[in-house]
Design an enzyme around this catalytic site. Sequence first.
Site, PDB file in Angstrom:
ATOM      1  N   PHE A 164      -1.845  -5.506 -12.652  1.00 14.75           N
ATOM      2  CA  PHE A 164      -2.198  -5.249 -14.059  1.00 14.75           C
ATOM      3  C   PHE A 164      -3.227  -6.229 -14.603  1.00 14.75           C
ATOM      4  O   PHE A 164      -3.892  -5.946 -15.591  1.00 14.75           O
ATOM      5  CB  PHE A 164      -0.933  -5.282 -14.934  1.00 14.75           C
ATOM      6  N   LYS A 188      -4.546   3.270  -6.304  1.00 15.79           N
ATOM      7  CA  LYS A 188      -3.306   3.372  -7.098  1.00 15.79           C
ATOM      8  C   LYS A 188      -3.289   2.146  -8.016  1.00 15.79           C
ATOM      9  O   LYS A 188      -2.860   1.064  -7.629  1.00 15.79           O
ATOM     10  CB  LYS A 188      -2.091   3.371  -6.151  1.00 15.79           C
ATOM     11  N   ARG A 192       0.555  -0.216 -15.723  1.00 14.16           N
ATOM     12  CA  ARG A 192       0.518  -0.762 -17.077  1.00 14.16           C
ATOM     13  C   ARG A 192      -0.851  -0.605 -17.744  1.00 14.16           C
ATOM     14  O   ARG A 192      -0.939  -0.572 -18.955  1.00 14.16           O
ATOM     15  CB  ARG A 192       0.921  -2.242 -17.046  1.00 14.16           C
ATOM     16  N   SER A 241       2.059  -9.121  -6.711  1.00 11.55           N
ATOM     17  CA  SER A 241       3.019 -10.219  -6.566  1.00 11.55           C
ATOM     18  C   SER A 241       3.447 -10.384  -5.101  1.00 11.55           C
ATOM     19  O   SER A 241       3.330  -9.458  -4.302  1.00 11.55           O
ATOM     20  CB  SER A 241       4.237  -9.939  -7.443  1.00 11.55           C
ATOM     21  N   CYS A 296      -4.293 -14.853 -11.433  1.00 11.92           N
ATOM     22  CA  CYS A 296      -3.773 -15.415 -10.183  1.00 11.92           C
ATOM     23  C   CYS A 296      -4.438 -16.753  -9.883  1.00 11.92           C
ATOM     24  O   CYS A 296      -3.971 -17.508  -9.047  1.00 11.92           O
ATOM     25  CB  CYS A 296      -3.992 -14.462  -9.031  1.00 11.92           C
ATOM     26  N   GLU A 398       6.485 -18.481  -9.790  1.00 12.35           N
ATOM     27  CA  GLU A 398       5.313 -18.078 -10.580  1.00 12.35           C
ATOM     28  C   GLU A 398       5.796 -17.517 -11.923  1.00 12.35           C
ATOM     29  O   GLU A 398       6.612 -16.595 -11.956  1.00 12.35           O
ATOM     30  CB  GLU A 398       4.525 -16.999  -9.828  1.00 12.35           C
TER      31      GLU A 398
HETATM   32  P1  NAD Z   1       3.100  -6.194  -8.937  1.00 12.18           P
HETATM   33  O1  NAD Z   1       3.327  -6.710  -7.567  1.00 12.18           O
HETATM   34  O2  NAD Z   1       4.271  -5.949  -9.800  1.00 12.18           O
HETATM   35  O3  NAD Z   1       2.296  -4.807  -8.865  1.00 12.18           O
HETATM   36  C1  NAD Z   1       1.128  -4.663  -8.089  1.00 12.18           C
HETATM   37  C2  NAD Z   1       1.000  -3.210  -7.662  1.00 12.18           C
HETATM   38  O4  NAD Z   1       2.101  -2.883  -6.813  1.00 12.18           O
HETATM   39  C3  NAD Z   1       1.029  -2.223  -8.829  1.00 12.18           C
HETATM   40  O5  NAD Z   1       0.096  -1.205  -8.586  1.00 12.18           O
HETATM   41  C4  NAD Z   1       2.461  -1.698  -8.809  1.00 12.18           C
HETATM   42  O6  NAD Z   1       2.562  -0.384  -9.279  1.00 12.18           O
HETATM   43  C5  NAD Z   1       2.832  -1.771  -7.349  1.00 12.18           C
HETATM   44  N1  NAD Z   1       4.265  -2.024  -7.132  1.00 12.18           N
HETATM   45  C6  NAD Z   1       5.085  -2.754  -7.928  1.00 12.18           C
HETATM   46  N2  NAD Z   1       6.330  -2.797  -7.397  1.00 12.18           N
HETATM   47  C7  NAD Z   1       6.281  -2.085  -6.249  1.00 12.18           C
HETATM   48  C8  NAD Z   1       7.240  -1.773  -5.234  1.00 12.18           C
HETATM   49  N3  NAD Z   1       8.495  -2.204  -5.311  1.00 12.18           N
HETATM   50  N4  NAD Z   1       6.848  -1.040  -4.187  1.00 12.18           N
HETATM   51  C9  NAD Z   1       5.579  -0.589  -4.086  1.00 12.18           C
HETATM   52  N5  NAD Z   1       4.631  -0.853  -5.017  1.00 12.18           N
HETATM   53  C10 NAD Z   1       4.967  -1.595  -6.081  1.00 12.18           C
HETATM   54  O7  NAD Z   1       2.058  -7.202  -9.626  1.00 12.18           O
HETATM   55  P2  NAD Z   1       1.589  -7.221 -11.139  1.00 12.18           P
HETATM   56  O8  NAD Z   1       2.711  -7.698 -11.985  1.00 12.18           O
HETATM   57  O9  NAD Z   1       0.914  -5.949 -11.484  1.00 12.18           O
HETATM   58  O10 NAD Z   1       0.449  -8.333 -11.067  1.00 12.18           O
HETATM   59  C11 NAD Z   1       0.690  -9.712 -11.190  1.00 12.18           C
HETATM   60  C12 NAD Z   1       0.824 -10.362  -9.831  1.00 12.18           C
HETATM   61  O11 NAD Z   1      -0.369 -10.154  -9.079  1.00 12.18           O
HETATM   62  C13 NAD Z   1       0.992 -11.868  -9.925  1.00 12.18           C
HETATM   63  O12 NAD Z   1       1.935 -12.263  -8.965  1.00 12.18           O
HETATM   64  C14 NAD Z   1      -0.388 -12.404  -9.561  1.00 12.18           C
HETATM   65  O13 NAD Z   1      -0.395 -13.705  -9.046  1.00 12.18           O
HETATM   66  C15 NAD Z   1      -0.809 -11.409  -8.534  1.00 12.18           C
HETATM   67  N6  NAD Z   1      -2.254 -11.388  -8.370  1.00 12.18           N
HETATM   68  C16 NAD Z   1      -2.757 -11.930  -7.227  1.00 12.18           C
HETATM   69  C17 NAD Z   1      -4.123 -11.968  -7.021  1.00 12.18           C
HETATM   70  C18 NAD Z   1      -4.683 -12.557  -5.784  1.00 12.18           C
HETATM   71  O14 NAD Z   1      -5.828 -12.258  -5.442  1.00 12.18           O
HETATM   72  N7  NAD Z   1      -3.957 -13.401  -5.064  1.00 12.18           N
HETATM   73  C19 NAD Z   1      -4.997 -11.409  -7.984  1.00 12.18           C
HETATM   74  C20 NAD Z   1      -4.437 -10.852  -9.134  1.00 12.18           C
HETATM   75  C21 NAD Z   1      -3.055 -10.841  -9.321  1.00 12.18           C
END
Ligand code: NAD
Length: 513
Positions: A164, A188, A192, A241, A296, A398
Site C-alpha cells: 500500500f 495485483k 487499500r 511485509s 520501507c 516493524e
Molecule cells: P502486505 O504484506 O500486507 O501486503 C502486500 C501485498 O500482499 C498486497 O498486495 C496484499 O494484498 C498481499 N497480501 C497480504 N496478505 C497476504 C496473504 N496472506 N497472502 C497473499 N497475499 C497477501 O504489506 P503492506 O501492508 O501492503 O505494505 C507494507 C509492508 O511492505 C511493510 O512491511 C514494508 O516494509 C514493506 N515494504 C517493503 C519494501 C521493500 O522494498 N523492502 C517496499 C515497500 C514496502
Amino acid sequence: METVPRDTTDAKAVAPKELCHFIGGRKVAGTSGRFGDVCNPTLGIVTAREPFATKAETEAAIADAAEAFPKWAATSPLVRARVMFRFKQLIEEHMDEIVHLVSSEHGKVASDARGSIQRGLEVVEFACGIGHLLKGEFSNNVSNGIDMYSLRQPVGVCAGITPFNFPAMVPLWMLAVAVACGNTFVLKPSERDPGCSLRLAELLLEAGAPPGVLNVVLGDREAVDTLLTDPRVAAVSFVGSTPVARHVYATASAHGKRVQAMAGAKNHMIVLPDADMDQAADALMGAAYGSAGERCMAISVVLPVGESTADALRERLVERIKTLKVGASDDAASEMGPLVTRDHLERVQGYVDVGVQEGAELVVDGRGKKPFGHDEGFFMGACLFDNVKPEMRIYQEEIFGPVLCMLRTESFDEALRLTDEHPYGNGVAIFTRDGDAARDFSTRVQAGMVGVNVPIPVPLAFYSFGGWKDSAFGDLNQHGPDGVRFYTRLKTVTQRWPTGIRKGAEFVMPTMK
Ligand code: NAD
C-alpha cells in the site's frame, strides 16, 4: 510552492464507487461478491469498493497475458522503447491526477506523493533505454569458424504483487522493466489503494502497449495464490511485509517460478559524536516522520554514540517535533499526513502502548493527536521513544508508522553490532564527519542499502534496490541491472557454418587446441 490538486466534489456526500479489474485492455466488473474498502485517510471515509478477484477471474487475466506474450516478445525493442517514451509523457501529463490518487487513497501529502511518482517515473525513463540494456555479448571465432553470442529473452507472463505504501512507484519499478523487456504482466496492487495501478494500466494502453500486455487484478490472497501457483506465470515480483514475502517466495519457488520478494524493515541510523547534530536531527525528522513513517526505507531506530550525542539529538528532535505540521494530505502546508487506514492507525498506536508497557521512555506522545477539523481522519502525531532496549518489541518489530526509537550506545562497535544483529537489513545510515568510520561502516554493515550522511539511501533507477536478511528473499533486486536480469533469461548460442565443419564424427569433449 507545491501545487495541490484538489478534488472539488464533496467526497463525504458521494456514494463509494465500485472499481473494476483491468483485463485484456478493458474494465471488467468483479463477480465474486467479496469487496474491500478503499478509504480517504484524511476524511476517514470509504470512497470506493474494490472487488476481490476469484481464482477464475485471475486465471482470465493470466490467459490474456499469455495470449499477448508471443507477439509482444517478438516486437522490436525499439518499438517497445517508443511505447515507454509515450508512457513517460502520459504520466507527466497526468501527474496532478496521479498525485491526487496517491494522496486521496494513501494519505501522503501532495509534495511527497509527487516525489514518489517521480521516482517511479525514473524507472520508466530507465526502461526507455531497453534497446541498449538488452544488448548481448559476441565473441568472434572462439574456435575454428565458430562464433559465440549471448542474448537476453523475456521470460513470459510475469506477476507483480505490491504494497500500500507506494501505490504508483512500486508498480512502476516492476511493470516498466518487465514490459520493456518483452514480457506481459499481471499486477495485483494493494487492496487499500489500487487507483494508481488502474490508471497506469489505462495510460500504458494509450501509450501503445497492446491489450493484454498489462492487466490489473484487484484482490486478496485468493488472487495472489492463483498467481503464485498457475503454471503459465513464469516470474513473480513481490513487495510487502516479511511474513507475506516468505509465503510468496516459498510458494512461487515451489511452483518453479523465479521470485524476488522485497520485505519489511527496521532501518537504523548511527550518529557519531562528531556529526553535525542539526543536520542529523533534520535528516531524522524527514526520514522518521515523512510519509507518516510508512516507508520501507524510513529510519525507525536511531543509535547515538555516547550520552552527550543522545542528549543533543533528543533536545533537537523534541524542538522540531513541536513544529511538525500534521495535516490533510491536500493541504500544501502539511508535512505529515494521516496513516493509510483506521486499522493501521490502531495497530501503530497499539505499538506505542506496548513501548510504554515495556518501560521505554515516551518523550513525545502523538497518540490521539488530530489536526483541527479532522476528527474522523486516520491521524496521529509523531512519537519519540528514548532509552529503548534491544529486547523490546518496539525495537524488534516493524511498526510502520511515525514512531522513532532511540537506543543509546557507548561505542561505534556496539552500534554496528546492534545494527547487524537485527533481523532486518534493508537500509542503514551513518552520520559523521569521520571518513574512516563511514568507510568501515559501509564495508562491514549487513544491509543492502547504505547512506553516509544520507538518511534514505534509495538507489536511483539505474542502480538496483533491495535489502538483506529478512528484508528480501530471492537473488535479484528491483530495477537497474538486476531488474533486467530478473525479467529476462540468458541464452548463449554457439554457431558455425558449413565451411568451418570438419568431416567425420568427434567423440571427445571439444577443446581449443
Ligand atoms: P502486505 O504484506 O500486507 O501486503 C502486500 C501485498 O500482499 C498486497 O498486495 C496484499 O494484498 C498481499 N497480501 C497480504 N496478505 C497476504 C496473504 N496472506 N497472502 C497473499 N497475499 C497477501 O504489506 P503492506 O501492508 O501492503 O505494505 C507494507 C509492508 O511492505 C511493510 O512491511 C514494508 O516494509 C514493506 N515494504 C517493503 C519494501 C521493500 O522494498 N523492502 C517496499 C515497500 C514496502
